[in-house]
Structures are given as C-alpha cells and as structure tokens.
Design an enzyme around this catalytic site. Structure first.
Site, PDB file in Angstrom:
ATOM      1  N   ARG A  83     -39.192  34.252 -14.348  1.00 32.43           N
ATOM      2  CA  ARG A  83     -39.913  34.027 -15.600  1.00 32.43           C
ATOM      3  C   ARG A  83     -41.050  33.050 -15.339  1.00 32.43           C
ATOM      4  O   ARG A  83     -40.809  31.929 -14.889  1.00 32.43           O
ATOM      5  CB  ARG A  83     -38.958  33.462 -16.662  1.00 32.43           C
ATOM      6  CG  ARG A  83     -39.645  33.080 -17.947  1.00 32.43           C
ATOM      7  CD  ARG A  83     -38.682  32.505 -19.006  1.00 32.43           C
ATOM      8  NE  ARG A  83     -39.460  32.100 -20.158  1.00 32.43           N
ATOM      9  CZ  ARG A  83     -39.410  30.906 -20.739  1.00 32.43           C
ATOM     10  NH1 ARG A  83     -38.539  29.998 -20.338  1.00 32.43           N
ATOM     11  NH2 ARG A  83     -40.193  30.614 -21.759  1.00 32.43           N
ATOM     12  N   HIS A 127     -46.903  29.436 -23.226  1.00 31.42           N
ATOM     13  CA  HIS A 127     -46.060  28.266 -22.962  1.00 31.42           C
ATOM     14  C   HIS A 127     -46.930  27.023 -23.173  1.00 31.42           C
ATOM     15  O   HIS A 127     -47.200  26.267 -22.241  1.00 31.42           O
ATOM     16  CB  HIS A 127     -45.464  28.343 -21.558  1.00 31.42           C
ATOM     17  CG  HIS A 127     -44.221  27.524 -21.361  1.00 31.42           C
ATOM     18  ND1 HIS A 127     -43.025  28.054 -20.948  1.00 31.42           N
ATOM     19  CD2 HIS A 127     -43.991  26.193 -21.528  1.00 31.42           C
ATOM     20  CE1 HIS A 127     -42.100  27.085 -20.850  1.00 31.42           C
ATOM     21  NE2 HIS A 127     -42.674  25.940 -21.202  1.00 31.42           N
ATOM     22  N   GLU A 172     -40.615  28.336 -27.258  1.00 33.31           N
ATOM     23  CA  GLU A 172     -40.288  27.188 -28.090  1.00 33.31           C
ATOM     24  C   GLU A 172     -41.368  26.851 -29.116  1.00 33.31           C
ATOM     25  O   GLU A 172     -41.986  25.784 -29.053  1.00 33.31           O
ATOM     26  CB  GLU A 172     -40.023  25.953 -27.216  1.00 33.31           C
ATOM     27  CG  GLU A 172     -38.896  26.150 -26.228  1.00 33.31           C
ATOM     28  CD  GLU A 172     -38.486  24.849 -25.525  1.00 33.31           C
ATOM     29  OE1 GLU A 172     -39.195  23.836 -25.668  1.00 33.31           O
ATOM     30  OE2 GLU A 172     -37.447  24.858 -24.860  1.00 33.31           O
ATOM     31  N   ASN A 299     -33.372  28.679 -24.982  1.00 29.91           N
ATOM     32  CA  ASN A 299     -33.420  27.566 -24.027  1.00 29.91           C
ATOM     33  C   ASN A 299     -32.420  26.517 -24.474  1.00 29.91           C
ATOM     34  O   ASN A 299     -32.406  26.132 -25.646  1.00 29.91           O
ATOM     35  CB  ASN A 299     -34.808  26.915 -23.993  1.00 29.91           C
ATOM     36  CG  ASN A 299     -35.876  27.825 -23.409  1.00 29.91           C
ATOM     37  OD1 ASN A 299     -35.563  28.898 -22.889  1.00 29.91           O
ATOM     38  ND2 ASN A 299     -37.118  27.381 -23.478  1.00 29.91           N
ATOM     39  N   TYR A 301     -30.490  22.733 -23.348  1.00 29.82           N
ATOM     40  CA  TYR A 301     -30.329  21.595 -22.435  1.00 29.82           C
ATOM     41  C   TYR A 301     -29.206  20.654 -22.851  1.00 29.82           C
ATOM     42  O   TYR A 301     -28.438  20.185 -22.035  1.00 29.82           O
ATOM     43  CB  TYR A 301     -31.650  20.808 -22.306  1.00 29.82           C
ATOM     44  CG  TYR A 301     -32.700  21.597 -21.569  1.00 29.82           C
ATOM     45  CD1 TYR A 301     -32.762  21.569 -20.185  1.00 29.82           C
ATOM     46  CD2 TYR A 301     -33.598  22.411 -22.254  1.00 29.82           C
ATOM     47  CE1 TYR A 301     -33.697  22.312 -19.487  1.00 29.82           C
ATOM     48  CE2 TYR A 301     -34.539  23.169 -21.566  1.00 29.82           C
ATOM     49  CZ  TYR A 301     -34.585  23.108 -20.185  1.00 29.82           C
ATOM     50  OH  TYR A 301     -35.499  23.867 -19.505  1.00 29.82           O
ATOM     51  N   GLU A 369     -33.937  29.334 -20.322  1.00 29.94           N
ATOM     52  CA  GLU A 369     -34.047  28.058 -19.599  1.00 29.94           C
ATOM     53  C   GLU A 369     -32.742  27.303 -19.737  1.00 29.94           C
ATOM     54  O   GLU A 369     -32.165  27.235 -20.833  1.00 29.94           O
ATOM     55  CB  GLU A 369     -35.139  27.134 -20.184  1.00 29.94           C
ATOM     56  CG  GLU A 369     -36.542  27.534 -19.868  1.00 29.94           C
ATOM     57  CD  GLU A 369     -37.562  26.556 -20.471  1.00 29.94           C
ATOM     58  OE1 GLU A 369     -37.258  25.352 -20.635  1.00 29.94           O
ATOM     59  OE2 GLU A 369     -38.666  27.020 -20.780  1.00 29.94           O
TER      60      GLU A 369
HETATM   61  C1  GBH Z   1     -38.375  22.958 -22.346  1.00 38.05           C
HETATM   62  O1  GBH Z   1     -38.541  22.131 -23.456  1.00 38.05           O
HETATM   63  C2  GBH Z   1     -39.723  23.527 -21.947  1.00 38.05           C
HETATM   64  O2  GBH Z   1     -39.832  24.881 -22.296  1.00 38.05           O
HETATM   65  C3  GBH Z   1     -40.058  23.324 -20.518  1.00 38.05           C
HETATM   66  O3  GBH Z   1     -41.420  23.537 -20.322  1.00 38.05           O
HETATM   67  C4  GBH Z   1     -39.620  21.942 -20.075  1.00 38.05           C
HETATM   68  O4  GBH Z   1     -40.050  21.646 -18.775  1.00 38.05           O
HETATM   69  C5  GBH Z   1     -38.119  21.896 -20.159  1.00 38.05           C
HETATM   70  O5  GBH Z   1     -37.663  22.240 -21.427  1.00 38.05           O
HETATM   71  C6  GBH Z   1     -37.499  20.547 -19.808  1.00 38.05           C
HETATM   72  O6  GBH Z   1     -37.834  19.576 -20.754  1.00 38.05           O
HETATM   73  O7  GBH Z   1     -41.972  14.112 -23.374  1.00 38.05           O
HETATM   74  O8  GBH Z   1     -40.461  12.324 -23.850  1.00 38.05           O
HETATM   75  O9  GBH Z   1     -41.897  13.174 -25.561  1.00 38.05           O
HETATM   76  C7  GBH Z   1     -37.351  21.523 -23.922  1.00 38.05           C
HETATM   77  C8  GBH Z   1     -37.605  20.692 -25.154  1.00 38.05           C
HETATM   78  C9  GBH Z   1     -39.079  19.164 -26.127  1.00 38.05           C
HETATM   79  C10 GBH Z   1     -37.872  18.481 -24.228  1.00 38.05           C
HETATM   80  C11 GBH Z   1     -40.010  18.030 -25.952  1.00 38.05           C
HETATM   81  C12 GBH Z   1     -38.810  17.301 -24.025  1.00 38.05           C
HETATM   82  C13 GBH Z   1     -40.430  15.915 -25.141  1.00 38.05           C
HETATM   83  C14 GBH Z   1     -39.855  14.597 -24.785  1.00 38.05           C
HETATM   84  N1  GBH Z   1     -38.519  19.581 -24.884  1.00 38.05           N
HETATM   85  N2  GBH Z   1     -39.397  16.919 -25.306  1.00 38.05           N
HETATM   86  S1  GBH Z   1     -41.135  13.459 -24.368  1.00 38.05           S
END
Ligand code: GBH
Length: 469
Positions: A83, A127, A172, A299, A301, A369
């Site tokens: 992806r 993205h 997202e 996605n 986490y 993800e």
């Molecule tokens: C995903 O976002 C994204 O699709 C991907 O690009 C990214 O690399 C991955 O997850 C890991 O984070 O920068 O401290 O303000 C997940 C949701 C929302 C997580 C925004 C980080 C910002 C925190 N993301 N958040 S900060």
C-alpha cells in the site's frame, strides 16, 4: 538471514493477505523534482515551529530515487500487497489543470516494478498532501476541492487502473478534517470550527465522487481507510457515558454513518448539531457518499479513554469542532510505545466486533495500517532486535484472528510501515519501520521484525495450504 523463529498466527484463514504500507510525503523526498507542485505538507513543515526540530519531507527516505531498492525489499519480505499513496501534486502540480507527465511516469514505473516483484499494488489517492494551489483557493472547506479530487481520481484510474488491485480514496479523513483544521497539529494547521466541519463533509463528498469515477473507469476493488477508534468511558457515571457518545460521533460516526448506513450521525448536543448541519450539505450527497464499497480499510494503533470535561469556549461558534467537552485519559496499565500509545491488542478485536454488530451490510474489512514506534537500538551484532515490535504485530494479528473467529470478514493486513519515515509533526524521531533508515546515509537495514514478518507469512502459507489441500 537467520531471523527470530516465526510461526503462523493461529486462526487466520487460508487466503488471508499480508502487506506493508507507506505514504508519499512520508517516504518520497524529491519535493521539487520533475515538476512536482508543492502540497500543504511542504508549506506546513517549512513553517517554523510546526514539526519537531523543523523536520520536513524534502528528502525523507529518498524513495523517489531509491524505489528499486525498496521494491527489492518488498520482494524479500514476501508480502502479497504493498500500500502506497500517490502524491496528487506530482500528477497535477496545481491540483487541477495541466498534467505532469514525469509524475505520471514515476508511478507507472513503481507499479510495473511491483508487479514484476510479485507484489500487488494498493493505491491510496489521498494521504494528506493536498496541492497547495487548492488550499490557496479554500482547500477542503470548498466543494471545488472535492470536484478537483474526482478529476484526479479519474486520471489515476485511467492511467493505472489496469494494474492496481485495490484503490483507497482517502486515508483517515478524520485527521485531514479535524487534526488539520481544528487541532491545528497537521497541515494546513488551522483552528477553525465551521471550516473543519465543512472539510469533513467535502472529504466525504470527494470520496463519493471519486468512487463514481473509479467505477466508471473499471477499477477492481474500491474502498476508503478510516482511523476508527475503540473508545472506552472513564467510568459509568452518566456524564462520562455522555462524553463517550460525543466522542463516538466525532471520531467514528461522522464517517461510518454516511459511508456505511446512508445517514448522518445522530447528534445529541444542540451546539454540535447546529454546526454540523451546515449549509455545505446538498440534496443527493448522502446517496453519493453511501455508494457501496468493495472493502473498508481500518487503521488501528491504540484505544482511547474519555471523560466529561467543560467546554473550553463559551460561544458555540467559536468552539473548534473537536471541543466536544471531552478529555482523554490513559488508564491502561500496559506497555507504551515511543509514541506514548498503550499497547492493547484486544481493543482491535472489540473495535472490529462492534463495527460488525452495528453494520449488518459491512463490506470485507482490511487492516490498512497497524504497527508500533520503538526505540530500535542497534545490537552489538549490527542488527536491530525489535522484539517489542514483533510482539506488537503478533498480538494484533491474533486480535484480528479473534475477530474473524467471531464472524468479522477481515481479508488482509498491512503492517505500518515498510520503512522508518517522516512521522508528520513528530518528525523522524518515531520509527515505525520493518526496515531501519539511517537518515545520514539513507542506508536501509531490515530489522528483526522484517525477518519475523517474512517467516510468519511463509509459515501461514505452508499451514493453510496443507489444510486446504
Ligand atoms: C496514521 O495516523 C497515518 O495514516 C500514518 O501516516 C502515520 O504515520 C501512522 O498513523 C502513525 O502515526 O503529531 O503529536 O500531533 C494515525 C493517527 C493522528 C496519529 C495524528 C498521530 C498526531 C500526533 N495519527 N496524530 S502529533
């Protein structure tokens, strides 16, 4: 290379597909080469104070020049799918208007080389890297941007549709709308109320218009990727349960209700409803947004926990869209990754089961993800022993298997990420890769998790082929 012993994940079905994911701005670099136009992330990351240490994606992993090496890594990894995202402003430097042939050619080569390596391309069209020229004309606050996105999607489908297995319209949209226009921590970096809600709606419209174009061009599988949240309430007090409802609407139902149920979410708070039922809605939008999908990308986490809190602003119009009277708590007594995120794999099972229960017609789900940021210290043997990441991936795949056992149709999984990369506002300190990047030399070094993932995929195929024969 001898890797850590890898076993198949029990319960994942035969034919389950494994992949790895990246995004254009996070890996490509070559920000001003071959006619690429600037995006809102170039502007944002070059604005002092916006990213950690002033980091930007000018070079990133230099994937634009080193993609043959990265494709060789994918082949070695043995994944079914890769992806990646297309940078809109490489194809259309101004977001609309003249096409940039060199940009088109880059993704042509990438796709052909992936296919030659036996890896199926899964393309994300957006993205987060909106062409700056469109932002200058109002960006996602305007319907014109959704219409420009549809033309871009048609161009990509016409050019690559014969070779792309899966299309993901948006990654997202929650982040594009609310982190970008309300929290201000992502590009374009503003704190607006109405603007963020208008952006949310126009992103959904953009998705719907793009689905129509992709279908017309004969695209194979079409979906969207959402960062759905598993949200827990801090307590069973009525005010915390009400906070949970508000968070469910903002994080999940703004997206899932129109996309999967053909309706707008039920708002239970007057102020929020007043803002949300905005003049940007047009008759027919719900039908457009709710057109059937071939799959839903999720996605995941970490879970979040919310409690009731006073609104920060008195005036509803002055409130940002994310000011819904909620604070986030972290009661999870588990390990946390370097992002500060708690590791709670069972929350992924809960999320998938709840989604399945709420939406009887749920299309097949792909985890687009999942992964963890770790310290990744180099061992004396010159290798990166990222045991925590291996445990994270294995436990979350087991959580997917548990959802499958409970009846959720999950077809595949993409590890985030193939490479360490530009982690948005967090710069280069957060490492999510299966492959380590030395940002001085741009040397790629597969971590132990890379070898584990390869072994697990091989073991899965061996086990499921043996049982289905
Ligand atoms: C995903 O976002 C994204 O699709 C991907 O690009 C990214 O690399 C991955 O997850 C890991 O984070 O920068 O401290 O303000 C997940 C949701 C929302 C997580 C925004 C980080 C910002 C925190 N993301 N958040 S900060």
């Amino acid at each position: 290379t001898p890797g850590p012993s890898a076993r198949a994940v029990p319960g994942l079905p035969a034919g389950f597909r494994f992949g790895a994911a990246t995004a254009a701005y996070q890996i490509e670099g070559a920000h001003d080469e071959d006619g690429r136009g600037p995006s809102i992330w170039d502007t944002f990351s070059h604005t002092p104070g916006r990213t950690l240490g002033g980091a930007n994606g000018d070079t990133a992993c230099d994937h634009y020049h080193r993609h043959p090496e990265d494709i060789a890594l994918l082949r070695e990894l043995g994944v079914d799918d890769y992806r990646f995202s297309i940078a809109w402003s490489r194809l259309l430097p101004d977001g609309t208007g003249p096409v940039n042939q060199k940009g088109l050619d880059f993704y042509d080569r990438l796709i052909d080389q992936l296919l030659a390596a036996g890896v199926a391309p899964a393309v994300t069209l957006y993205h987060w890297d909106l062409p700056q020229a469109l932002e200058d004309r109002g960006g996602w606050r305007t319907r014109e941007t959704a219409e420009a996105f549809a033309r871009y999607a048609a161009l990509a489908a016409e050019r690559y549709g014969d070779r792309v297995e899966r299309w993901i319209t948006l990654n997202e949209p929650y982040c594009s709308a609310f982190v970008g226009h309300a929290e201000g921590r992502h590009a374009p970096g503003t704190e607006e109320g109405r603007g963020a809600l208008a952006a949310a709606h126009h992103l959904l419209v953009a998705h719907g218009l793009a689905v129509r174009e992709l279908r017309a061009a004969g695209a194979r599988e079409i979906g969207i990727t959402l960062n759905l949240d598993r949200i827990h309430a801090a307590s069973t007090r009525p005010e915390d349960l009400a906070a949970l409802r508000r968070a469910e609407v903002l994080h999940n139902e703004v997206w899932t209700e129109p996309l999967l149920a053909g309706r707008y979410p039920a708002y239970e708070e007057e102020t929020w409803a007043g803002l949300a039922a905005g003049p940007w809605r047009r008759p027919g939008d719900l039908e457009l947004i709710g057109a059937p999908l071939d799959f839903l990308g999720v996605n995941f986490y970490r879970p979040i926990t919310v409690a009731a809190a006073p609104h920060r602003a008195e005036d509803p119009e002055a409130r940002t869209a994310v000011d819904i009277g909620v604070i986030e708590l972290d009661p999870y007594g588990t390990r946390h990754t370097t992002m500060g995120w708690p590791v709670v794999p069972e929350a992924l099972t809960e999320l998938l089961r709840a989604l399945h229960a709420r939406h009887p017609g749920l299309p097949p789900v792909w985890i687009t993800e999942n992964g963890s940021a770790e310290a990744d210290t180099l061992g004396a043997d010159g290798r990166i022993h990222d045991d925590e990441r291996i445990a994270y991936l294995a436990d979350h795949l087991a959580a997917v298997a548990a959802a499958v056992a409970a009846g959720v149709d999950v077809r595949g999984y993409f590890a985030w990420s193939l490479l360490d990369n530009f982690e948005w506002a967090r710069g280069y300190d957060q490492r999510f890769g299966l492959v380590h990047i030395d940002y001085d030399t741009l040397t790629r070094t597969p971590k132990d998790s890379f070898h584990w993932y390869r072994g697990m995929i091989t073991a899965h195929r061996a086990r499921t082929e043996a049982t289905t024969r």
